[in-house]
Structures are given as structure tokens and as C-alpha cells.
Design a protein around this motif. Structure first.
Motif, PDB file in Angstrom:
ATOM      1  N   GLN A 308      14.686  14.372  18.452  1.00 58.18           N
ATOM      2  CA  GLN A 308      13.950  14.153  19.529  1.00 58.18           C
ATOM      3  C   GLN A 308      14.784  14.823  21.007  1.00 58.18           C
ATOM      4  N   GLU A 309      12.948  15.025  21.355  1.00 61.49           N
ATOM      5  CA  GLU A 309      13.118  15.742  21.834  1.00 61.49           C
ATOM      6  C   GLU A 309      14.474  15.541  23.370  1.00 61.49           C
ATOM      7  N   LEU A 312      17.712  15.656  22.951  1.00 61.32           N
ATOM      8  CA  LEU A 312      18.400  16.609  22.201  1.00 61.32           C
ATOM      9  C   LEU A 312      19.790  17.380  22.576  1.00 61.32           C
ATOM     10  N   THR A 395      13.533  19.934  16.804  1.00 60.38           N
ATOM     11  CA  THR A 395      12.982  18.867  17.478  1.00 60.38           C
ATOM     12  C   THR A 395      11.759  18.700  17.174  1.00 60.38           C
ATOM     13  N   ARG A 397       9.057  15.831  19.636  1.00 57.42           N
ATOM     14  CA  ARG A 397       8.323  15.022  20.938  1.00 57.42           C
ATOM     15  C   ARG A 397       7.666  13.641  20.325  1.00 57.42           C
TER      16      ARG A 397
END
Length: 796
Positions: A308-309, A312, A395, A397
């Protein structure tokens, strides 16, 4: 750690270095190999056999040193082995359940006594299976051997089972096929791969020492997976099951097409699996798990890291820290080094940045652990990863985007989810199209967990009670096996291309002209895309109706409609699906006189017999209404700490080619099984007797089933079969037809893999086919309509 004795606990937690690995010895295994002069033969009828004048195959270890040589079996050896297996089956299946369980339990003690030799030989051959794992397998399946007749009633063993594995398959995957087959009373012929050959021969020796009858467990070795096809040619073989890489599995399927022997495939090696880290995860544990899974010495799957961003940067920084000082990983060959470097170069060209433990050596078959940060979903390192210590990182969101990335791969073997949010874990596990889901863990295995490869990752279920049924058949004659035969000469490119017979006007009175029917696609009655029709004849040969001549475009439209509605249908509760099926049964009851008339006109049965078939069909739909919420999996008891769940899911879109016999009863039996378990259906009615299926369209229109859930396409059986076989979305095909059609499906349905249920129409005509009124048909058909998912949730 790492050789230092003056580190504090704080230093260890800051640096997070791995400790030194324990040294290992292989003296016991080397002594066993020396006892056999490092030249291993076959194992037939309870003895080692080394025929003269046979080609041999050398096995080397990871350092390039010669371990031993193995014999390449020829036809005489295969024939001798099959005869031994038949005799072994008679002796083994003739024992009581208690006696078979006693032998398997005795083997637990024997393996424990020789655990050192088994462990060292697996380590030497890189076969990946510890003695404790083997003992757990034996204990679990000895229990099922004891309880077979108590908990699995009205099922009987198949006979002689051939278990084939590829060179890169583990011993655990091999024994996950062998032990349930033996527990159910079958005899087994093992065709091992290169790495599993010595351990298989050692275990064969231990099996006999534990009291297994001679011939119940045999091992034949060869140069490649083609030996499996040669073994399958023997008419004593009742079933062939394969585990390993997909390419060898496809080769086996194509080579055995037309032999009349069922083949199941479990491509457990080489699949791409998602490793998903949510922002709610314990990042340190997740990163440790990712490194352990992706960079271990021998891995059977390729992992793709999905992060998940919002976390990251935290994940990447911990990856860099944990990878410092990690040693280079040995590749299988120098050629693999070229492929790895090409994948690295391509990923960098597409914008990925590298995280490496150290600089890559200028040459040789070693490469450092490497993470591709920012890898593209379309990159070859994600879609078709090469063998090597490579870990693509992508990645996402939102949670929905994580599921989309996780389902991006054509494989559906397993996934690892990392989060402290149990609701999120359960929702994600339910949405991923994979057979096994591990929460905050990875690569956990236990024989009680049923494993079904979803999508392109297999055609059978291994493990658990559900995995036993592939080695059993109903005790009744309701489901006869395919007739054993030799493959017929068949041009696969031209199958189904023959032109339909021409319709010639006969100048009859228009008031008595045959009635034209429509097919049913996407919830609407419609003509074929071609605009053409085919004549439907009565038993006397006169034309009584015209039905659409459907083709590839009609199948495409039907599948598009089915795939739109199937995910939502599968998410409905079992009770909601039962209500829809009940409306279908009520609609059939309202139209029973019309349906009986169509059966009478089409098949020539008397009205009384036709009424009887309609009544049986209404009762059969009511059976499926009751079945909807009765078998739903549950909690599994595992020896490790944690909880395990298993539950059935629909296959997806199922193609059904109906038989000529009992046209209405067979149709509602198969439609009911498919939609009761969450599938959508594209159905091809009997080419000889299509009118009952076409009359059933009115019942479908009056029901509350979603539009597109059931589609009916009429026309040439071979042409529509070819269209179903080559469509990538269809997961399973249930087929009643010609010998050539069965052979075509076995050869063609390999990319992607499709689950096949094949029945030869000639047997139906001889009145030796499936008995559609038999009670055992319900459970057998239901099991063919589902695939299983297992979920592992660890606890402290």
C-alpha cells in the motif's frame, strides 16, 4: 549474531542480522547410496530391480558432484510394473480399513527410525521434505484409511493410480498424491522427477518394511515426463495425476489425449503469487516474511510484492536494511543467469529501481537477492518471472486495487496477506481467486487443508477430505469410466469445421411447416449470429422443427453474458440461490405438460414415460434447492497454532455439452448443480434431441435467475465444443459426445487449464451410460462443480 559474541539485544534488534546457519552432514544418505553402488534401479513388486542394457540418468547435487545414477525404464519394465500393481491392488484393497490404517501407522514408526537417512537424502537431492512433515502426512492419511467406509460411504477405489511429477517438484507434493491414493485402497505407480527419485526409492523400501503388500507401491524412473504417458498407455492404469511445473503437465495431457484415462494436473511449481502488505500490517514482520519467502534456497512459486502506497517508504527502507549482507543465491545454470540479467535490464528500462543485497558478480551462476521497486504490472518479471532471487514490488492505493493486483496473474495457487485488521483479511481472502490464503504468514502447509488450484493452477483438489475423492469413484454404475483405447488420428485444427447438412425445401404446406425455435443468450431468446438454422428430426426421420445453427460468435456472446453475472451470483447467500432455484422448479412444474409433449415428440417416448421424466426433473431441482446451503466447509483442526478455514467456491463459467439420453433430466441435473454452487452455464443441448432444452427456455424466462446465468446455444456439437474448448474464460467443460470429441478436449484444454468431465456417447447409446436417476449422482456432480479455498490465520 552473525558470528559476534559481544552484541547486545539492542544491537541485534537494530541490525536485524541473521545468525549463522547450522552445518549439515549427509553421511547416512551417502552410506545408503553406497550400499546400492550409487546406481539405483526400479522398484517393482516389493524389490529393487536393475535390468541390464538400460540407459541411465545421472543426478548431481548443487555443487555439481555426482550423487547417483538411475535407470530409464522401457516398455517391458512398464508392463511388469503394471502387472505387479494390479496384483498389489487386489491384495491392498482386499484388506479391511483397520488393516490398511495399521500399515500406514507402522510406517510412521519406520520413517521415524530412519529419519536421519530420509532427511539427509532429501537435503542431498534438494527434494524439500522433512521427516516430521512425512510423519504428519502418514498420521493424517492413516486416519482416513481407518474411516473411509465410515465417513465416505458408497465410494470405492479406482484401481491402479499413476503419480507423475516433474524434475523440480518436491517430495512433499509427491507424497500428497501418493498417500491419499494408498489410504483409499488404490495401488500406486510413481514416476518421480530427477530430485525425488532417490527419496522415492528409499520410501518404497520403507513401505515394504512396514508391511505394505508387494506391488501396492512401485517406482519406475526415466529421462523425462514422457515416461508418464508411456505408463498411462497400459490399460491397467485407472487414473493419472501430475504435480510439478505447468509445461511438463501440458506435455503429459497432450500425450495422453485419446487414451481414455482421466488425467488431473496440479502445477505447484512456477506459479506467480501475490504477497500483499496493507498499511495496517506489522511492517517488520511483513518484510521478514517477504524476504524469507522470495529469497529462500529453493522456492516453488514466484512472489510479487504488493505494498500500500502509504507505507511504501517504510517497507523499502526495511527491505534495504534487512538485505544488507545477504549472500548471492545459486541459479540452476549459467543460462538462467542470462535470463535474470535480461529481466533486470528490462525492469530498469521500464522505470523500476533496484534494491540489491550486494553487487552482482561479473560471471557465474550466482546472483544477489534483488527487489524491483516500481515494477509495472505488464513487465515480464511480473507476468513470466525467470528463475532467480528476484522480487517485483508494485503499489496500490485502496483495498479494491489490492485485490485487482492480486488477481492480475493467470495463476491462482496461493496468496499471502499481511494486516492486523481481521475483517480486511477475510474480505480480501474471499475476493482473491486463489486456492490458499495465508494471513500474516506464508507457505504454511498441512494435509488437512484442501488445495484447489484456481484459474490456470490446476484441475483437482489435493489435501483434506475433499482431496480424497479424486482417488475414488461411486460404488454404483451411475458414472462409468471412459473406455480405454488408443488415440485416433485427428487433425485438431479442423475439428468442428465440417459444414452442417443442407436444408432443402420440400414444398410442403406452410400451415404444417416445422416450428422454428430460438436459442437463449444473455437472458434473451435470439437467432444465431450466422442467421442459419439446422433441422431437428423425429425418431422416424421427419423434420419436426428448426433450431439456430450457433457457432463461435454465439459462444463468445454467451460467455460474455455469463462472466458479467457470475461473480455477483456467487456472492449471493446460499439461501438466496436456493430461492431462485425454487422458482425454477415451480416454473417447470407449471409447464410440465408442454415439457412432456416436447420429450414425447423429440424422443418417441410415450406420454406416460415423458411425464415421469418431467416429475423426476422437478424433484431433482428441488434436491438442488435443498443442497445449496448444506455443504459449506468449516474450521479445520491443525497441529500448528492458529485457525484454518476451508470453504467451497464456484468454478466460474462452466460449459456443458448435454447427452442424448434423458434430455430434460440430464439438463436440470447439470444446470442445478452448476448454479447451486455459484457457477454460470453455457449449455449445448443434445444435437439429436434439442427440443426439451429449447422448450425449457420459457421456464428460464419466467424464473428470477439473473439474465446471462444460464445460456443455451444450439447447433453442431463438434463446432460448439471447439468454441468452448478454446475460450480462455471457461474453467470447466462437462461433455457427452464422441470419442474424437473427448480426445480433442483432452488435447486442447491445456492453455488455460480446464477441468474436464468426459463421457463417451457410444456408451450412452448402448444403455451403459450414466444413470440419471441414481441418488449417488447428486454428491458426485456437486463435487465436480466446486473448487476449494483454504485460509490460514496464525495466533500467538
Amino acid at each position: 549474531m552473525a558470528g559476534s559474541t559481544d552484541r547486545t539485544v539492542h544491537d541485534i534488534f537494530v541490525n536485524m542480522e541473521y545468525g549463522p546457519t547450522a552445518s549439515c552432514t549427509t553421511a547416512t544418505a551417502q552410506a545408503w547410496l553406497d550400499h546400492h553402488s550409487r546406481s539405483l534401479g526400479l522398484f517393482i513388486d516389493g524389490n529393487f530391480v536393475r535390468p541390464a542394457d538400460r540407459q541411465t540418468r545421472s543426478l548431481v547435487d548443487s555443487k555439481g558432484c555426482n550423487v547417483c545414477s538411475t535407470v530409464c525404464a522401457v516398455e517391458d519394465d512398464i508392463s511388469q510394473c503394471a502387472s505387479s500393481a494390479v496384483a498389489g491392488y487386489k491384495a491392498w484393497s482386499g484388506l479391511s480399513c483397520y488393516q490398511r490404517a495399521k500399515v500406514l501407522l507402522r510406517l510412521v514408526s519406520v520413517v521415524g527410525q530412519h529419519a536421519q537417512c530420509v532427511s539427509e537424502l532429501c537435503e542431498l537431492c534438494e527434494a524439500s521434505c522433512s521427516p516430521s512433515t512425512l510423519i504428519r502426512l502418514l498420521q493424517y492419511y492413516s486416519s482416513w484409511a481407518q474411516l473411509r467406509d465410515t465417513l465416505i460411504t458408497n465410494w470405492t477405489p479406482l484401481g491402479v493410480v499413476a503419480v507423475v511429477v516433474s524434475d523440480d517438484c518436491s517430495l512433499y507434493s509427491l507424497m500428497l498424491k501418493v498417500l491419499p491414493a494408498l489410504a483409499m485402497g488404490n495401488s500406486v505407480i510413481v514416476i518421480p522427477g530427477r530430485s525425488t527419485t532417490p527419496p522415492s526409492l528409499l520410501l518404497a523400501q520403507l513401505f515394504i518394511a512396514a508391511g505394505l503388500p508387494a506391488g501396492a507401491f512401485n517406482v519406475v524412473t526415466g529421462s523425462d515426463v514422457a515416461l508418464g504417458a508411456r505408463v498411462a498407455q497400459n490399460h491397467s492404469i485407472s487414473y493419472v495425476t501430475y504435480s510439478g511445473n505447468k509445461q511438463d503437465g501440458l506435455t503429459l495431457c497432450k500425450a495422453t489425449a485419446g487414451m481414455g484415462v482421466p488425467v488431473s494436473v496440479s502445477p505447484c511449481v512456477g506459479a506467480t503469487c501475490p504477497f500483499i502488505i496493507f498499511e495496517s500490517a506489522d511492517i517488520d514482520s511483513a518484510v521478514d516474511g517477504a524476504i524469507e519467502a522470495a529469497f529462500k534456497k529453493k522456492k516453488e512459486v514466484h512472489w510479487v510484492l504488493c505494498v500500500q502506497e502509504s507505507v511504501l517508504d517504510s517497507v523499502v527502507s526495511r527491505l534495504r536494511q534487512r538485505m544488507v549482507g545477504m549472500k548471492c543465491v545459486s541459479l540452476p545454470s549459467d543460462e538462467d543467469r542470462v535470463l535474470v540479467e535480461a529481466a533486470v535490464q528490462e525492469a530498469q528500462q521500464q522505470g523500476a529501481t533496484l534494491v540489491q543485497s550486494c553487487a552482482a558478480p561479473p560471471s557465474g551462476s550466482q546472483y544477489p537477492p534483488t527487489v524491483f521497486c516500481g515494477a509495472a504490472p505488464s513487465s515480464s518479471c511480473v507476468v513470466t518471472p525467470s528463475a532467480g532471487p528476484l522480487l517485483p514490488l508494485m503499489t496500490f492505493r485502496s483495498n479494491t486495487e489490492a485485490v485487482t493486483l492480486g488477481n492480475h496473474s493467470p495463476h491462482g495457487q496461493a496468496a499471502s496477506i499481511w494486516t492486523e485488521d481481521l475483517t480486511l483479511a477475510l474480505e480480501t481472502a474471499k475476493s482473491l481467486s486463489v486456492g490458499s490464503v495465508w494471513v500474516n504468514s506464508h507457505s504454511v502447509s498441512d494435509p488437512c487443508l484442501p488445495i484447489s488450484g484456481h484459474k490456470d493452477s490446476g484441475t483437482c483438489t489435493d489435501g483434506g477430505q475433499e482431496g480424497l475423492y479424486q482417488f475414488l469413484r461411486p460404488s454404483s454404475s451411475s458414472s462409468p469410466p471412459l473406455p480405454r483405447s488408443s488415440p485416433v488420428p485427428l487433425d485438431y485444427t479442423k475439428f468442428g469445421t465440417a459444414a452442417p447438412p443442407a436444408i432443402i425445401p420440400d414444398g410442403s404446406d406452410s400451415t404444417s411447416a416445422p416450428k422454428p425455435y430460438l436459442q437463449f443468450v444473455g437472458g434473451k431468446a435470439c437467432k444465431a449470429e450466422s442467421g442459419c438454422s439446422v433441422a431437428v428430426q423425429s425418431p422416424g426421420g421427419s423434420i419436426i422443427a428448426y433450431c439456430p445453427d450457433g457457432g463461435r460468435k454465439d459462444v463468445r456472446n454467451a460467455v460474455e453474458a455469463a462472466i458479467k453475472v457470475q461473480p455477483g451470483w456467487m456472492k449471493k447467500s446460499p439461501s438466496a440461490r436456493a430461492q431462485s432455484l425454487y422458482s425454477l422448479a415451480k416454473g417447470l412444474e407449471a409447464k410440465k405438460h408442454d415439457m412432456a409433449a416436447s420429450i414425447n415428440v423429440q424422443t418417441g417416448l410415450s406420454l406416460e414415460e415423458a411425464d415421469g421424466e418431467v416429475e423426476l426433473s422437478i424433484a431433482r431441482l428441488s434436491d438442488w434447492v435443498a443442497y445449496c446451503d448444506k455443504v459449506q466447509g468449516g474450521i479445520l483442526h491443525v497441529p500448528q497454532s492458529g485457525s484454518a478455514l476451508s470453504f467451497p467456491e464456484g468454478l466460474g463459467v462452466v460449459g456443458v455439452v448435454l447427452p442424448d439420453r434423458n434430455p430434460l433430466l440430464s439438463m436440470v441435473t447439470l444446470i442445478g448443480a452448476a448454479i447451486a454452487t455459484g457457477n454460470a452455464v453455457v449449455m449445448v443441448p443434445s444435437q439429436k434431441h434439442p427440443l426439451p432444452a429449447l422448450a425449457f427456455i420459457q421456464v428460464l424466462q419466467a424464473s428470477d435467475l439473473p439474465a446471462g446465468l444460464v445460456n443455451i446455444v444450439t447447433g453442431s456439437r463438434d463446432q460448439l465444443t471447439a468454441a468452448l474448448a478454446t475460450h480462455s474464460v471457461i474453467k470447466a467443460i462437462w461433455y457427452w459426445g464422441s470419442t474424437e470429441g473427448c480426445q480433442y478436449l483432452q488435447y486442447t484444454c491445456t492453455s488455460p487449464l480446464k477441468t474436464l468431465r468426459l463421457f463417451c456417447q457410444k456408451d450412452e447409446e448402448k444403455d451403459e451410460g450414466r444413470d440419471w436417476t441414481h441418488p449417488s449422482l447428486l454428491e458426485e456432480t456437486w463435487r465436480n462443480a466446486v473448487q476449494w479455498k483454504s485460509m490460514w490465520i496464525p495466533t500467538a
